[in-house]
Design a protein around this motif. Structure first.
Motif, PDB file in Angstrom:
ATOM      1  N   VAL A   5      39.464  -1.266  25.777  1.00 51.13           N
ATOM      2  CA  VAL A   5      39.549  -0.359  24.636  1.00 51.13           C
ATOM      3  C   VAL A   5      39.933  -1.102  23.366  1.00 51.13           C
ATOM      4  O   VAL A   5      39.396  -0.853  22.284  1.00 51.13           O
ATOM      5  CB  VAL A   5      40.555   0.775  24.933  1.00 51.13           C
ATOM      6  N   LEU A   6      40.875  -2.049  23.496  1.00 52.20           N
ATOM      7  CA  LEU A   6      41.360  -2.762  22.326  1.00 52.20           C
ATOM      8  C   LEU A   6      40.527  -3.988  21.992  1.00 52.20           C
ATOM      9  O   LEU A   6      40.582  -4.501  20.868  1.00 52.20           O
ATOM     10  CB  LEU A   6      42.820  -3.194  22.551  1.00 52.20           C
ATOM     11  N   GLU A  54      41.732  12.864  32.818  1.00 51.19           N
ATOM     12  CA  GLU A  54      40.505  13.527  32.387  1.00 51.19           C
ATOM     13  C   GLU A  54      40.184  13.234  30.931  1.00 51.19           C
ATOM     14  O   GLU A  54      39.086  13.474  30.469  1.00 51.19           O
ATOM     15  CB  GLU A  54      40.638  15.044  32.590  1.00 51.19           C
ATOM     16  N   THR A  55      41.162  12.699  30.147  1.00 50.80           N
ATOM     17  CA  THR A  55      40.885  12.424  28.741  1.00 50.80           C
ATOM     18  C   THR A  55      40.921  10.951  28.412  1.00 50.80           C
ATOM     19  O   THR A  55      40.241  10.504  27.515  1.00 50.80           O
ATOM     20  CB  THR A  55      41.904  13.151  27.841  1.00 50.80           C
ATOM     21  N   ILE A 108      34.714   3.635  24.574  1.00 49.12           N
ATOM     22  CA  ILE A 108      34.031   4.054  25.797  1.00 49.12           C
ATOM     23  C   ILE A 108      32.973   5.102  25.466  1.00 49.12           C
ATOM     24  O   ILE A 108      31.846   5.057  25.968  1.00 49.12           O
ATOM     25  CB  ILE A 108      35.044   4.592  26.828  1.00 49.12           C
ATOM     26  N   LYS A 109      33.328   6.049  24.595  1.00 44.89           N
ATOM     27  CA  LYS A 109      32.354   7.071  24.195  1.00 44.89           C
ATOM     28  C   LYS A 109      31.183   6.450  23.452  1.00 44.89           C
ATOM     29  O   LYS A 109      30.029   6.835  23.647  1.00 44.89           O
ATOM     30  CB  LYS A 109      33.048   8.121  23.323  1.00 44.89           C
ATOM     31  N   ALA A 167      23.270   6.153  27.118  1.00 44.98           N
ATOM     32  CA  ALA A 167      22.581   7.420  27.387  1.00 44.98           C
ATOM     33  C   ALA A 167      21.345   7.568  26.514  1.00 44.98           C
ATOM     34  O   ALA A 167      20.284   7.999  26.981  1.00 44.98           O
ATOM     35  CB  ALA A 167      23.534   8.592  27.157  1.00 44.98           C
ATOM     36  N   GLU A 168      21.454   7.195  25.242  1.00 38.40           N
ATOM     37  CA  GLU A 168      20.301   7.280  24.336  1.00 38.40           C
ATOM     38  C   GLU A 168      19.196   6.324  24.783  1.00 38.40           C
ATOM     39  O   GLU A 168      18.008   6.651  24.702  1.00 38.40           O
ATOM     40  CB  GLU A 168      20.725   6.952  22.902  1.00 38.40           C
ATOM     41  N   ALA A 169      19.587   5.140  25.241  1.00 38.10           N
ATOM     42  CA  ALA A 169      18.594   4.170  25.710  1.00 38.10           C
ATOM     43  C   ALA A 169      17.827   4.716  26.909  1.00 38.10           C
ATOM     44  O   ALA A 169      16.599   4.587  26.986  1.00 38.10           O
ATOM     45  CB  ALA A 169      19.273   2.850  26.060  1.00 38.10           C
ATOM     46  N   MET A 170      18.539   5.345  27.863  1.00 38.94           N
ATOM     47  CA  MET A 170      17.863   5.927  29.030  1.00 38.94           C
ATOM     48  C   MET A 170      16.924   7.050  28.590  1.00 38.94           C
ATOM     49  O   MET A 170      15.801   7.176  29.078  1.00 38.94           O
ATOM     50  CB  MET A 170      18.889   6.497  30.020  1.00 38.94           C
ATOM     51  N   LYS A 171      17.403   7.862  27.663  1.00 38.07           N
ATOM     52  CA  LYS A 171      16.628   9.015  27.209  1.00 38.07           C
ATOM     53  C   LYS A 171      15.335   8.590  26.544  1.00 38.07           C
ATOM     54  O   LYS A 171      14.287   9.229  26.695  1.00 38.07           O
ATOM     55  CB  LYS A 171      17.493   9.835  26.245  1.00 38.07           C
ATOM     56  N   GLN A 172      15.377   7.475  25.799  1.00 40.26           N
ATOM     57  CA  GLN A 172      14.216   7.053  25.023  1.00 40.26           C
ATOM     58  C   GLN A 172      13.299   6.087  25.766  1.00 40.26           C
ATOM     59  O   GLN A 172      12.303   5.632  25.216  1.00 40.26           O
ATOM     60  CB  GLN A 172      14.678   6.410  23.707  1.00 40.26           C
ATOM     61  N   GLY A 173      13.625   5.764  27.018  1.00 36.25           N
ATOM     62  CA  GLY A 173      12.763   4.861  27.773  1.00 36.25           C
ATOM     63  C   GLY A 173      12.810   3.435  27.288  1.00 36.25           C
ATOM     64  O   GLY A 173      11.794   2.733  27.247  1.00 36.25           O
ATOM     65  N   VAL A 174      14.007   2.975  26.923  1.00 38.66           N
ATOM     66  CA  VAL A 174      14.193   1.627  26.376  1.00 38.66           C
ATOM     67  C   VAL A 174      14.119   0.590  27.498  1.00 38.66           C
ATOM     68  O   VAL A 174      14.584   0.833  28.607  1.00 38.66           O
ATOM     69  CB  VAL A 174      15.562   1.559  25.656  1.00 38.66           C
ATOM     70  N   SER A 175      13.548  -0.570  27.205  1.00 41.10           N
ATOM     71  CA  SER A 175      13.514  -1.643  28.205  1.00 41.10           C
ATOM     72  C   SER A 175      14.634  -2.648  28.001  1.00 41.10           C
ATOM     73  O   SER A 175      15.081  -3.283  28.953  1.00 41.10           O
ATOM     74  CB  SER A 175      12.164  -2.364  28.176  1.00 41.10           C
ATOM     75  N   ASP A 176      15.106  -2.829  26.761  1.00 46.25           N
ATOM     76  CA  ASP A 176      16.192  -3.762  26.462  1.00 46.25           C
ATOM     77  C   ASP A 176      17.090  -3.175  25.387  1.00 46.25           C
ATOM     78  O   ASP A 176      16.605  -2.527  24.457  1.00 46.25           O
ATOM     79  CB  ASP A 176      15.667  -5.116  25.947  1.00 46.25           C
ATOM     80  N   ILE A 177      18.383  -3.433  25.510  1.00 41.68           N
ATOM     81  CA  ILE A 177      19.353  -3.099  24.462  1.00 41.68           C
ATOM     82  C   ILE A 177      19.908  -4.412  23.928  1.00 41.68           C
ATOM     83  O   ILE A 177      20.396  -5.246  24.692  1.00 41.68           O
ATOM     84  CB  ILE A 177      20.502  -2.230  25.005  1.00 41.68           C
ATOM     85  N   HIS A 178      19.849  -4.595  22.623  1.00 40.10           N
ATOM     86  CA  HIS A 178      20.337  -5.811  21.976  1.00 40.10           C
ATOM     87  C   HIS A 178      21.552  -5.474  21.117  1.00 40.10           C
ATOM     88  O   HIS A 178      21.448  -4.660  20.191  1.00 40.10           O
ATOM     89  CB  HIS A 178      19.249  -6.445  21.108  1.00 40.10           C
TER      90      HIS A 178
END
Length: 552
Positions: A115-116, A158-159, A167-168, A175-186
């Motif tokens: 986190v830090l 829970e929080t 983390i969020k 989550a956005e990468a999975m949703k958009q069908g991404v092959s790589d995250i840079h």
């Protein structure tokens, strides 16, 4: 009140701070054993802190005797300090020393470095001292009031994990990468910011920018998620793997970190396990090439090579081949670096060069396992190539990849690394060269007209254009306004028959070999791409972009 108060009570008895009888009396006095012990015995918070520190292997600290300046207090945001009940004590620029009331709150202590985004040294202080400090620097907060205890997990579990800002942020990015069908995250550190880019259908798109100060925390979070990467190591490249579940999909992320001039850069390759069920038509094969290729991968022996540059889909093609030929009566073994997908019913071996498990060493061992089919992730050197050739000549079907621009060039590549041409001619059954082109979005594509330049470049007979289904990109919400959605292969299948074997033995140049192969009916990648343009599957620009001009 506290889930592990019994454990703390046992530690206090063992340390001689209280007796077993006093603990039993405290248990009958109310909900909190520790609070009752503090009320009914000579036990003090300082003693509890010292016992906890001793058993956790960290130092105790008296916060009332410790001077903490505002610049050190600012090292931890107030919401994080309150949530984790921690106090920054000192900062030498490398390590941040942090006081905790509960050193056995393992989940919180494991999460804090992430986190830090810092390397931490923990010390143990009393609960009341931490509460007073937090109130002094950050104002009153009712959630900090309460007893002292040891928890099996993070308080407010829970929080704590789900609400932590970093983390969020990372969860949202994935989550956005999975949703958009991404092959790589840079994730790329720039001079004053952190740039996030997604590769979608082979093209990089910038999707976000974050303040530079978030980089260490983002990197640390991803390293912790990988389970095998060191947060402390920032000077050397590292590799790891993250397994996620997105809806009903199981997804693996192959994580690579590399130090750069502005900080660590991370690239995550997303390996969607749904790709394992792809057949040859889904790869982009037309029925004629599919029939020929299925015949080739159904042969009992020989080598089938798939060639192309990095990112051209070679591994996906090999996995699709294995799906076609995987049957209960066949033993299939693969050697890969690394294993990208786990295939049911197939023995997969991962290369580990640091312990001597090279491609060649793995192959030698595999042959003693009596396989029918061997898949080699890549032929990189003469030793691997020689073992593959010998395996093919002794009754095994071998599937592998090479880095060459076209199919006939694979012959010269094998010769360059030391394989005799007569062995190449005898062992290799076919070479498939491929590239990936973007598919037109089926929702918004519309009829298009080719320009004169495109007609000349693609060498299309203008007389046939009226019968073609030429389509072009438009752009809609489904394809992110690009006009394209998904990718497919364009292929060049070079079959090694008796005449070609003779040419290979005759030491023909690559240009001569290619010209003769074309005369014998080999269709080039550009010609395969033209067929897909004429069928309305992709655009002329895509095919021209990824193919070289055919050699005459």
């Amino acid at each position: 009140m506290f889930s592990n108060e019994d454990y703390l009570a046992d530690l206090l008895v063992e340390a001689g701070a209280v007796t077993a009888e006093q603990v039993e009396q405290a248990r009958g006095a109310g909900d909190s054993v520790v609070a009752a012990l503090l009320d009914q015995t000579a036990l003090t918070e300082t003693t509890i802190s010292q016992v906890l520190a001793s058993n956790a292997g960290i130092d105790p600290i008296d916060l009332k005797e410790t001077s903490v300046g505002p610049e050190v207090a600012d090292a931890i945001p107030d919401d994080i300090a309150r949530r984790y009940r921690v106090v920054p004590v000192s900062d030498d620029g490398v390590y941040l020393t942090v006081a905790v009331a509960d050193p056995f709150n393992f989940e919180a202590m494991d999460s804090l470095p992430t986190v830090l985004g810092r390397e931490l040294i923990f010390v143990c202080a009393t609960h009341s001292a931490i509460s007073e400090f937090l109130q002094q620097f950050f104002g009153a907060d009712d959630s900090l009031e309460g007893g002292i205890g040891v928890t099996g997990g993070a308080e407010g579990a829970e929080t704590e994990e789900s609400d932590a800002p970093i983390i969020k942020l990372v969860q949202h990015m994935l989550a956005e990468a999975m949703k958009q069908g991404v092959s790589d995250i840079h994730i790329e550190p720039l001079e004053t910011s952190v740039r996030i880019r997604y590769r979608i259908d082979g093209r990089l798109m910038e999707v976000d920018n974050h303040p530079k100060k978030l980089l260490p925390a983002i990197i640390a979070r991803l390293k912790v998620m990988s389970g095998s990467m060191s947060i402390a190591e920032k000077r050397l490249p590292q590799d790891g793997r993250i397994q996620l579940k997105a809806g009903d999909k199981e997804v693996d992320l192959r994580v690579s970190s590399v130090p750069s001039n502005h900080g660590e850069s991370i690239v995550m390759r997303i390996l969607d396990k749904s790709a394992l069920v792809l057949g040859l038509p889904e790869l982009g094969f037309f029925s004629d090439d599919q029939t020929t290729f299925e015949e080739l991968i159904g042969l009992p022996d020989g080598i089938i090579l798939v060639t192309g540059p990095t990112g051209s889909g070679k591994t996906t093609t090999l996995y699709a081949c294995l799906n076609v030929i995987n049957r209960p009566d066949r033993k299939i073994i693969t050697v890969e670096d690394p294993v990208e997908y786990e295939l049911p019913g197939i023995n997969q071996v991962m290369v580990k060069s640091d312990v001597g498990m090279t491609f060649a060493a793995a192959l030698r061992s595999m042959l003693r396992q009596a396989p029918n089919i061997i898949m080699i992730g890549e032929i990189r050197d003469a030793e691997t190539a020689n073992i593959a050739i010998n395996a093919a000549l002794t009754g095994h079907l071998v599937l592998s990849t090479l880095h060459t621009n076209d199919a006939p060039s694979a012959v010269a590549r094998l010769a360059d690394i030391g394989i005799k041409r007569f062995l190449i001619a005898s062992a290799v059954r076919a070479i498939l060269a491929q590239r990936l082109v973007r598919k037109l979005c089926p929702i918004c594509k519309e009829p298009a007209t080719l320009t004169e330049k495109q007609i000349r470049s693609l060498n299309i007979d203008e007389a046939t254009l009226a019968d073609d289904n030429i389509m072009g990109p438009v752009g809609c919400e489904k394809c992110r306004e690009t006009g394209f959605k998904g990718r497919m292969g364009i292929f060049e299948l070079f079959r090694i028959d008796d005449e070609v074997r003779h040419m290979v033995n005759e030491n023909l140049t690559t240009s001569q070999l290619r010209r003769r192969a074309r005369e014998l009916g080999m269709r080039s990648m550009r010609e395969d791409g033209i067929r897909k343009v004429q069928a309305g599957l992709t655009s002329a620009e895509e095919v021209l972009h990824v193919t070289m001009s055919d050699l005459d």
